[in-house]
Structures are given as C-alpha cells and as structure tokens.
Scaffold this motif. Structure first.
Motif, PDB file in Angstrom:
ATOM      1  N   GLU A   3      45.385  33.841  41.500  1.00 27.88           N
ATOM      2  CA  GLU A   3      44.175  34.656  41.435  1.00 27.88           C
ATOM      3  C   GLU A   3      44.090  35.267  40.040  1.00 27.88           C
ATOM      4  OE1 GLU A   3      41.833  35.346  43.819  1.00 27.88           O
ATOM      5  OE2 GLU A   3      42.769  33.998  45.235  1.00 27.88           O
ATOM      6  N   THR A   4      42.963  35.078  39.371  1.00 28.08           N
ATOM      7  CA  THR A   4      42.772  35.613  38.022  1.00 28.08           C
ATOM      8  C   THR A   4      41.686  36.669  38.032  1.00 28.08           C
ATOM      9  OG1 THR A   4      43.421  33.510  37.026  1.00 28.08           O
ATOM     10  CG2 THR A   4      42.171  35.011  35.641  1.00 28.08           C
ATOM     11  N   LEU A   5      42.001  37.824  37.441  1.00 27.12           N
ATOM     12  CA  LEU A   5      40.987  38.843  37.237  1.00 27.12           C
ATOM     13  C   LEU A   5      40.252  38.430  35.973  1.00 27.12           C
ATOM     14  CD1 LEU A   5      41.303  42.611  37.668  1.00 27.12           C
ATOM     15  CD2 LEU A   5      40.197  41.709  35.629  1.00 27.12           C
ATOM     16  N   LEU A   6      39.005  38.026  36.121  1.00 30.76           N
ATOM     17  CA  LEU A   6      38.248  37.459  35.005  1.00 30.76           C
ATOM     18  C   LEU A   6      37.679  38.513  34.068  1.00 30.76           C
ATOM     19  CD1 LEU A   6      36.372  34.576  36.831  1.00 30.76           C
ATOM     20  CD2 LEU A   6      38.388  34.427  35.360  1.00 30.76           C
ATOM     21  N   ILE A   7      37.088  39.558  34.652  1.00 40.42           N
ATOM     22  CA  ILE A   7      36.470  40.587  33.814  1.00 40.42           C
ATOM     23  C   ILE A   7      36.360  41.889  34.597  1.00 40.42           C
ATOM     24  CG2 ILE A   7      34.071  40.018  34.409  1.00 40.42           C
ATOM     25  CD1 ILE A   7      33.562  40.481  31.290  1.00 40.42           C
ATOM     26  N   TYR A   8      36.553  42.976  33.894  1.00 43.97           N
ATOM     27  CA  TYR A   8      36.332  44.296  34.453  1.00 43.97           C
ATOM     28  C   TYR A   8      34.960  44.726  33.937  1.00 43.97           C
ATOM     29  CZ  TYR A   8      37.103  49.214  35.585  1.00 43.97           C
ATOM     30  OH  TYR A   8      37.012  50.488  36.108  1.00 43.97           O
TER      31      TYR A   8
END
Length: 181
Positions: A3-8
């Motif tokens: 799982e990748t956090l792409l953008i905040y």
C-alpha cells in the motif's frame, strides 16, 4: 499487497498526522511543500520513504512507530529543506538517501538508528551555527559514509559507536563541517 500513500492533500490544515498502519511506502513528493503539517507518525509497516517525500515542508517532528522487521530506506531529498527539528530513525533504517536531510537548518536532535549506508550529501548543511545538532553517534552498523555526506553540517559532538563496522568514508565526507568535539 503493498500500500502506497500517494499524496497528502495540501488543502488539509491538520498539524498532526498518523500514516495508517499497513502503508508500506510513502510516494515521492507525497508531503512536499506542505506548510501546515508539523508532526507525522510513520507506522512500522513503512519500508520506503520516497524521494522528496517531505521536502520543503514545514514538518518539524517525525515519529517512527515501534516494531517492524523490514528494512527502511529513506529516499533522496526525503526531508531536504524541511523544517525538521527532531528525527530518530529506527533500528530497521538501513539507507539514508542522497541529500535526505540536506539544508535542514533547524535540525537539532538526530538519531541514526541502524543505518548501514549514508549516501552522498545526506546530511549536507544540516543544523545551523545558532542551533547545532547535539551529540550525533554514527551507529556501529554503518559501513559506508559516501562523499560529502556530512559536508557543512553543524554538529556539537560527533562520535562513532563502539564495535563500528565502518569500511568506507568517501572523499570530503566531513568537508566544511563544524564540530565542537
């Protein structure tokens, strides 16, 4: 599955954020240029902090959750020119990328965890004349300090841990650095 956090989202105005457990990577630039977030907690599941992930942000504190067995890689320029004041990498941190903490003039507390490789310019010009980083210990686990890794760094006291496995110190690794001891 990773799982990748792409953008905040830059529209968010939170000062504190805990990255959800289960996230394994923070994408390149995910928090870059954020001017509201001050503190982030990174779960033990994260194994990659992407290039420029927090670059040019006002972030001042990064907390790493306890646990985790997978190696952590900190990408190039991950915290470059950020407002980071304190960061304590966990034992599972193995690589600190090029320019990862470069130009972090507010940095005053730094723990290098279990790093094996400190890449070129990783700590270039960190700390400042007015706020030197206090008591940095190069962990025994470090094998490689690349060229210019600590160039221009302002550190009050630098030491190498007992039992050091240090094999290589690149050219100009401490060029222009300021140490009181």
């Amino acid at each position: 599955a990773p799982e990748t956090l792409l953008i905040y989202p830059s529209i968010k105005s939170d000062e504190y954020y805990t990255i959800p457990d289960g996230v394994t990577a923070i994408a390149a630039g995910a928090f870059a240029d954020n001017h509201t977030l001050l503190e982030v907690t990174v779960p033990a599941s994260v194994t990659l902090i992407g290039d420029r992930a927090f670059a040019y942000s006002y972030l001042n504190t990064v907390n790493f959750a306890e646990g985790g067995t997978e190696a952590l890689t900190v990408g190039a320029e991950a915290f470059r020119n950020s407002g980071i004041v304190r960061i304590a990498f966990p034992e599972r941190a193995k690589t600190l990328g090029q320019y990862a903490l470069a130009n972090t003039s507010k940095l005053s507390e730094l723990t290098l965890g279990g790093l094996v490789t400190i890449k070129a310019h990783a700590l270039d010009s960190c700390g400042s004349y007015w706020s030197a980083i206090s008591n940095v210990t190069i962990p025994a686990s470090v094998k490689i300090i690349d060229e210019y890794a600590f160039s221009g760094a302002n550190i009050s006291e630098l030491s190498v841990a007992e039992g050091s496995q240090l094999e290589t110190i690149g050219a100009y690794a401490f060029y222009g650095s300021s140490f009181s001891s």
